[in-house]
Write a protein that holds these residues in place. Structure first.
Motif, PDB file in Angstrom:
ATOM      1  N   ALA A  88       0.846  -1.194   0.000  1.00 31.19           N
ATOM      2  CA  ALA A  88       0.000   0.000   0.000  1.00 31.19           C
ATOM      3  C   ALA A  88       0.883   1.246   0.000  1.00 31.19           C
ATOM      4  O   ALA A  88       0.578   2.236  -0.668  1.00 31.19           O
ATOM      5  N   ALA A  89       1.992   1.186   0.774  1.00 34.01           N
ATOM      6  CA  ALA A  89       2.876   2.349   0.853  1.00 34.01           C
ATOM      7  C   ALA A  89       4.207   1.952   1.460  1.00 34.01           C
ATOM      8  O   ALA A  89       4.346   0.861   2.030  1.00 34.01           O
ATOM      9  N   MET A  90       5.175   2.870   1.334  1.00 35.46           N
ATOM     10  CA  MET A  90       6.521   2.642   1.879  1.00 35.46           C
ATOM     11  C   MET A  90       6.957   3.848   2.701  1.00 35.46           C
ATOM     12  O   MET A  90       6.497   4.965   2.464  1.00 35.46           O
ATOM     13  N   ALA A  91       7.849   3.598   3.650  1.00 34.49           N
ATOM     14  CA  ALA A  91       8.448   4.684   4.429  1.00 34.49           C
ATOM     15  C   ALA A  91       9.940   4.404   4.517  1.00 34.49           C
ATOM     16  O   ALA A  91      10.354   3.239   4.570  1.00 34.49           O
ATOM     17  N   SER A  92      10.726   5.467   4.515  1.00 38.95           N
ATOM     18  CA  SER A  92      12.180   5.289   4.483  1.00 38.95           C
ATOM     19  C   SER A  92      12.884   6.369   5.287  1.00 38.95           C
ATOM     20  O   SER A  92      12.379   7.490   5.416  1.00 38.95           O
ATOM     21  N   GLU A  93      14.053   6.025   5.784  1.00 43.04           N
ATOM     22  CA  GLU A  93      14.900   7.006   6.462  1.00 43.04           C
ATOM     23  C   GLU A  93      15.157   8.206   5.560  1.00 43.04           C
ATOM     24  O   GLU A  93      15.316   9.325   6.035  1.00 43.04           O
ATOM     25  N   GLU A  94      15.206   7.960   4.266  1.00 42.59           N
ATOM     26  CA  GLU A  94      15.592   9.020   3.335  1.00 42.59           C
ATOM     27  C   GLU A  94      14.419   9.806   2.762  1.00 42.59           C
ATOM     28  O   GLU A  94      14.611  10.615   1.860  1.00 42.59           O
ATOM     29  N   LEU A 111       2.719  -2.782   4.298  1.00 41.12           N
ATOM     30  CA  LEU A 111       3.485  -1.535   4.399  1.00 41.12           C
ATOM     31  C   LEU A 111       4.948  -1.934   4.559  1.00 41.12           C
ATOM     32  O   LEU A 111       5.253  -2.814   5.369  1.00 41.12           O
ATOM     33  N   LEU A 112       5.805  -1.291   3.789  1.00 38.71           N
ATOM     34  CA  LEU A 112       7.235  -1.621   3.862  1.00 38.71           C
ATOM     35  C   LEU A 112       8.002  -0.407   4.387  1.00 38.71           C
ATOM     36  O   LEU A 112       7.791   0.715   3.917  1.00 38.71           O
ATOM     37  N   LEU A 113       8.861  -0.658   5.373  1.00 36.61           N
ATOM     38  CA  LEU A 113       9.675   0.419   5.945  1.00 36.61           C
ATOM     39  C   LEU A 113      11.137   0.030   5.801  1.00 36.61           C
ATOM     40  O   LEU A 113      11.472  -1.149   5.997  1.00 36.61           O
ATOM     41  N   PHE A 114      11.992   1.005   5.468  1.00 33.69           N
ATOM     42  CA  PHE A 114      13.393   0.619   5.329  1.00 33.69           C
ATOM     43  C   PHE A 114      14.388   1.736   5.637  1.00 33.69           C
ATOM     44  O   PHE A 114      14.075   2.912   5.553  1.00 33.69           O
ATOM     45  N   ASP A 115      15.554   1.255   6.052  1.00 34.66           N
ATOM     46  CA  ASP A 115      16.756   2.083   6.096  1.00 34.66           C
ATOM     47  C   ASP A 115      17.535   1.587   4.887  1.00 34.66           C
ATOM     48  O   ASP A 115      18.150   0.519   4.933  1.00 34.66           O
ATOM     49  N   PRO A 116      17.448   2.326   3.766  1.00 33.92           N
ATOM     50  CA  PRO A 116      17.980   1.773   2.506  1.00 33.92           C
ATOM     51  C   PRO A 116      19.469   1.459   2.581  1.00 33.92           C
ATOM     52  O   PRO A 116      19.935   0.492   2.012  1.00 33.92           O
ATOM     53  N   LEU A 117      20.207   2.320   3.280  1.00 36.64           N
ATOM     54  CA  LEU A 117      21.653   2.105   3.385  1.00 36.64           C
ATOM     55  C   LEU A 117      22.052   2.434   4.825  1.00 36.64           C
ATOM     56  O   LEU A 117      22.036   3.598   5.220  1.00 36.64           O
ATOM     57  N   ASP A 118      22.340   1.397   5.582  1.00 34.56           N
ATOM     58  CA  ASP A 118      22.730   1.581   6.976  1.00 34.56           C
ATOM     59  C   ASP A 118      24.252   1.556   7.082  1.00 34.56           C
ATOM     60  O   ASP A 118      24.897   0.682   6.501  1.00 34.56           O
ATOM     61  N   GLY A 119      24.772   2.513   7.835  1.00 33.12           N
ATOM     62  CA  GLY A 119      26.234   2.581   8.009  1.00 33.12           C
ATOM     63  C   GLY A 119      26.876   3.483   6.978  1.00 33.12           C
ATOM     64  O   GLY A 119      28.004   3.243   6.542  1.00 33.12           O
ATOM     65  N   SER A 120      26.157   4.544   6.615  1.00 35.50           N
ATOM     66  CA  SER A 120      26.621   5.443   5.536  1.00 35.50           C
ATOM     67  C   SER A 120      28.063   5.924   5.724  1.00 35.50           C
ATOM     68  O   SER A 120      28.777   6.117   4.734  1.00 35.50           O
ATOM     69  N   SER A 121      28.481   6.110   6.982  1.00 37.02           N
ATOM     70  CA  SER A 121      29.837   6.640   7.201  1.00 37.02           C
ATOM     71  C   SER A 121      30.897   5.622   6.783  1.00 37.02           C
ATOM     72  O   SER A 121      32.080   5.953   6.693  1.00 37.02           O
TER      73      SER A 121
END
Ligand code: AHG
Ligand code: MN
Ligand code: MN
Length: 338
Positions: A88-94, A111-121
């Motif tokens: 139905a929808a998505m949510a993201s850190e970005e 519903l899908l939730l994500f941190d697309p890329l964790d550990g960016s540093s």
């Protein structure tokens, strides 16, 4: 005789058949997320050859500088998941707000939730990074979808997992029936089941915390770590080792593999924030995996998966991993409260 390899698809079909755990929309969802992660893995591996390093020159809703790979990974996940009819929808850190599946596609029930890329540093220094995801069911039969639909306690998750882009590319998944790990076979392009029924060892002598924040901690955290540091001669009667990758995915993966405790506590640097990590797409999915592997996860006082979220990008303090250590750190917080 060759060892029989079980693919992600076969694993999901068997879960569906034998345990009735996975409705077909959820199976499609997991397969699509896994495929998107393969795509992200390829981008990650290209590094400087693929124009994926460095910053994008923008900030996300949380005021963090976005890396090119943060944005690329976010787009890959959205494009892969939009059209299948499972969401139905998505949510993201970005993304500041939710991304509703466009009208031209059928709306699904998840519903899908994500941190697309964790550990960016860690992107630009070639250290393990990952993608974290959480799946909720849209509850109620109201038309359309709103941000409130995402504000569900973590115990409602239908599935959760992460993909780690490390020395191996692995997908770690739970649908509420234990934790399974899959390794990407690059020649075949398929996810192969490499460990089932993952269990976090009960005993540990390893903690993970960013020690540079020590002077900002609350007394219960200082007490817990001080006791570990006293080693054999202290109240714990054993020497502890420390690891801190600064990619939650990598730290949690180590804990699922050989035990340990991970902490990102509240600290005095920004006292108005409950912690650094985000409840809905970092702490909840990791808590689901850790509990399914026999570990525990709290915010220092309560079980994380019982917390009722109040906003999409809510932050939370995190103590997770080996059950006895998490219970100890939690007890220190509760005692200090009086
Ligand atoms: P992200 O890259 O998605 O913003 O997450 C980074 C998080 C988490 O992965 C890690 O455990 C933590 O931030 C590291 O924080 P410090 O740099 O403060 O140690
Ligand atoms: Mn993260
Ligand atoms: Mn991220």
């Amino acid at each position: 005789m060759a060892i029989k390899k079980v693919s992600l698809t076969q694993y999901l079909v068997e879960q569906q058949r034998e345990h009735g755990r996975i409705p077909s929309q959820l199976r499609l969802l997991i397969e699509v997320v896994a495929r998107a992660c393969k795509h992200i893995a390829i981008a990650v591996n290209k590094g400087a050859l693929g124009d994926v390093m460095g910053t994008a020159g923008s900030e996300n809703v949380q005021g963090e500088v976005q890396k090119k790979l943060d944005i690329i990974s976010n787009e890959v996940l959205i494009e892969a998941n939009e059209w299948g009819g499972h969401l139905a929808a998505m949510a993201s850190e970005e993304m500041d707000t939710i991304h509703v599946v466009p009208n031209r596609y059928p709306q699904g029930e998840y519903l899908l939730l994500f941190d697309p890329l964790d550990g960016s540093s860690n992107i630009d220094v070639n250290v393990s990074i990952g993608t974290i995801f959480s799946v909720l069911r849209k509850v109620g039969h109201h038309h359309g979808v709103a941000e409130e639909d995402f504000l569900q306690a973590g115990k409602n998750q239908a599935a959760a997992g992460y993909c780690i882009y490390g020395s191996q590319t692995m997908l770690v998944l739970t649908v509420g029936d234990g934790v399974a790990m899959f390794t990407l076979d690059r020649e075949m392009g398929s996810w192969v089941l490499t460990q089932e029924n993952v269990q976090i060892p009960e005993d540990t002598k390893e903690f993970a915390i960013n020690m540079s924040n020590q002077r900002h901690w609350a007394p219960p955290v200082t007490r817990y770590i001080d006791e570990c540091l006293l080693g054999k001669d202290g109240p714990r009667g054993k020497d502890f080792n420390m690891r801190w990758v600064a990619s939650m995915v990598a730290d949690v993966h180590r804990i699922l593999s050989r035990g340990g405790v991970f902490m990102y506590p509240w600290d005095k640097r920004e006292p108005e924030k409950a912690g650094k990590l985000r409840l809905l797409y970092e702490a909840n999915p990791m808590s689901f995996l850790v509990e399914q592997a026999g570990g525990a996860s709290t915010n220092g006082r309560q079980r994380i998966m019982d917390l009722q979220p109040t906003k999409l990008h809510e932050r939370v303090a995190v103590f997770l991993g080996s059950k006895s250590e998490v219970e100890r750190a939690t007890a220190y917080h509760l005692e200090s409260q009086g």
